[in-house]
Scaffold this active site. Structure first.
Site, PDB file in Angstrom:
ATOM      1  N   ASN A  88      -3.506   6.152  -1.396  1.00  0.00           N
ATOM      2  CA  ASN A  88      -3.207   6.480   0.004  1.00  0.00           C
ATOM      3  C   ASN A  88      -2.663   7.885   0.201  1.00  0.00           C
ATOM      4  OD1 ASN A  88      -4.164   4.262   1.430  1.00  0.00           O
ATOM      5  ND2 ASN A  88      -2.489   3.021   0.617  1.00  0.00           N
ATOM      6  N   HIS A 135      -2.113  -3.016  -6.552  1.00  0.00           N
ATOM      7  CA  HIS A 135      -2.669  -2.634  -5.245  1.00  0.00           C
ATOM      8  C   HIS A 135      -4.185  -2.816  -5.266  1.00  0.00           C
ATOM      9  CE1 HIS A 135      -3.240   0.746  -2.038  1.00  0.00           C
ATOM     10  NE2 HIS A 135      -3.279  -0.453  -1.497  1.00  0.00           N
ATOM     11  N   SER A 139       0.824  -1.207   0.000  1.00  0.00           N
ATOM     12  CA  SER A 139       0.000   0.000   0.000  1.00  0.00           C
ATOM     13  C   SER A 139       0.857   1.255   0.000  1.00  0.00           C
ATOM     14  CB  SER A 139      -0.939  -0.011   1.203  1.00  0.00           C
ATOM     15  OG  SER A 139      -0.228  -0.327   2.365  1.00  0.00           O
ATOM     16  N   GLU A 188      -5.011  -0.434  -8.342  1.00  0.00           N
ATOM     17  CA  GLU A 188      -4.035   0.635  -8.610  1.00  0.00           C
ATOM     18  C   GLU A 188      -2.774  -0.067  -9.134  1.00  0.00           C
ATOM     19  OE1 GLU A 188      -2.806   2.794  -5.055  1.00  0.00           O
ATOM     20  OE2 GLU A 188      -2.823   4.686  -6.142  1.00  0.00           O
TER      21      GLU A 188
END
Ligand code: CAA
Length: 296
Positions: free
Chosen positions: A189, A139, A118, A151
């Protein structure tokens, strides 16, 4: 691609194994401990039952999908026939670097090595292998069988051809891939964690309580979960470690983790996985309530 090896059988690993098996791939699920693998298979079974109840899968499709998953505690056996390895082990730099050194030795030379990290740099992971062109980020979001996004993170050396293959594979999994460059927090994130951190600051500074903050974001912004509940769901330790990657990676104080988050993680209050974070999660029930520590 036919044979997929998933490393790590925790929440993300078992979700990724579930998804590939459901979509017809042969899956080797690898973990250090047999008991973790047994628990993961029970979770996959339970989550496939939800899909059977919804009419997404038939009972026989579920049984076929489960039979496509083999479990292994030996890494060498687990990756022997891999066309693609998806690593979803503990989010720790040293563990991932050591694992990729081993994967590079053990997996077929043509295999693509992907990480579900992440926040750890794909470029840094790729640099410990002899095949940096074949290392990429994939991801997935939790819960993997439900969330549409993948992702796809292109490291500095990742080839265009490998990126295109992983984008195509994600479509085959019935997901929506988005290609992003390898900078701290990628896109998901980098945007999500500052929001969660700000929600924790809002609580810490006494602007509003836990359920008030979450209600504002759920009903005001149509988020399915409020940011504090989402932080508990992701894991407060994971949120803290991603914020630290952003803080160190950009050297910008705007990413500094809230002291309340640091204190809670230090005390072992990690959210759903530890039974308490901003909310309490009594074992064996779906009910949860604001932690008494934050009740007025
Ligand atoms: N496997 C299969 N199906 C599942 C599932 C699982 N593990 N978990 C939930 N579902 C299904 C349910 O069966 C249900 O299906 P229907 O919509 O067809 O009824 C649906 O998903 C919704 O589940 P629930 O009714 O149990 O609960 P809900 O409506 O509260 O939804 C949720 C749960 C999907 C988790 C929703 O609350 C949500 O979208 N939350 C936000 C999730 C999110 O933001 N995830 C990203 C986290 S960040 C991340 O993962 C990356 C990172 O790097 C930190």
């Amino acid at each position: 691609m036919k044979n997929i090896t998933v490393i790590g059988s925790g929440t993300m690993g078992n979700g990724i194994a579930h998804l590939f098996a459901q979509q017809g791939f042969s899956v080797a699920l690898v973990d250090l401990y047999a008991e973790h693998l047994n628990k993961a298979m029970a979770t996959i079974n339970k989550n496939m039952d939800r899909q059977v109840n919804k009419g997404i899968l038939s009972e026989s499709q579920k049984m076929d999908a489960l039979q496509r998953i083999q479990t292994h505690t030996d890494l060498a056996t687990g990756v022997k026939h891999a066309d693609l390895v998806v690593e979803a082990a503990t989010e720790n730099l040293e563990i991932k670097l050591e694992l990729f050194r081993q994967l590079d030795q053990l997996a077929p030379a043509s295999a693509i090595l992907a990480s579900n990290t992440s926040s750890i740099s794909i470029t840094q992971i790729a640099a410990v292998t002899q095949r940096p062109t074949h290392v990429i980020g994939m991801h997935f979001m939790n819960p993997v069988p439900v969330m549409k996004l993948v992702e796809v993170i292109r490291g500095y050396a990742t080839s265009g051809q490998i990126t295109a293959q992983i984008m195509q594979l994600s479509l085959q999994l019935d997901k929506v891939p988005v290609e992003v460059q390898d900078y701290p927090g990628f896109v998901a994130n980098r945007i999500l964690m500052p929001m969660i951190n700000e929600a924790i600051y809002t609580l810490y500074e006494g602007v509003a309580g836990v359920s008030e903050i979450d209600t504002v974001m759920k009903l005001g912004m149509s988020h399915p979960m409020g940011p504090l509940q989402l932080a508990d769901f992701i894991g407060l330790d994971v949120c803290l470690s991603i914020l630290r990657v952003l803080y160190e990676g950009f050297g910008n104080p705007k990413y500094a983790p809230c002291p309340l988050l640091i204190t809670m993680v230090t005390a072992g209050y990690k959210g759903v996985k530890s039974g308490e974070g901003f909310y309490c999660y009594p074992a064996g029930t779906k009910d949860f309530a604001v932690s008494p520590r934050f009740s007025k």
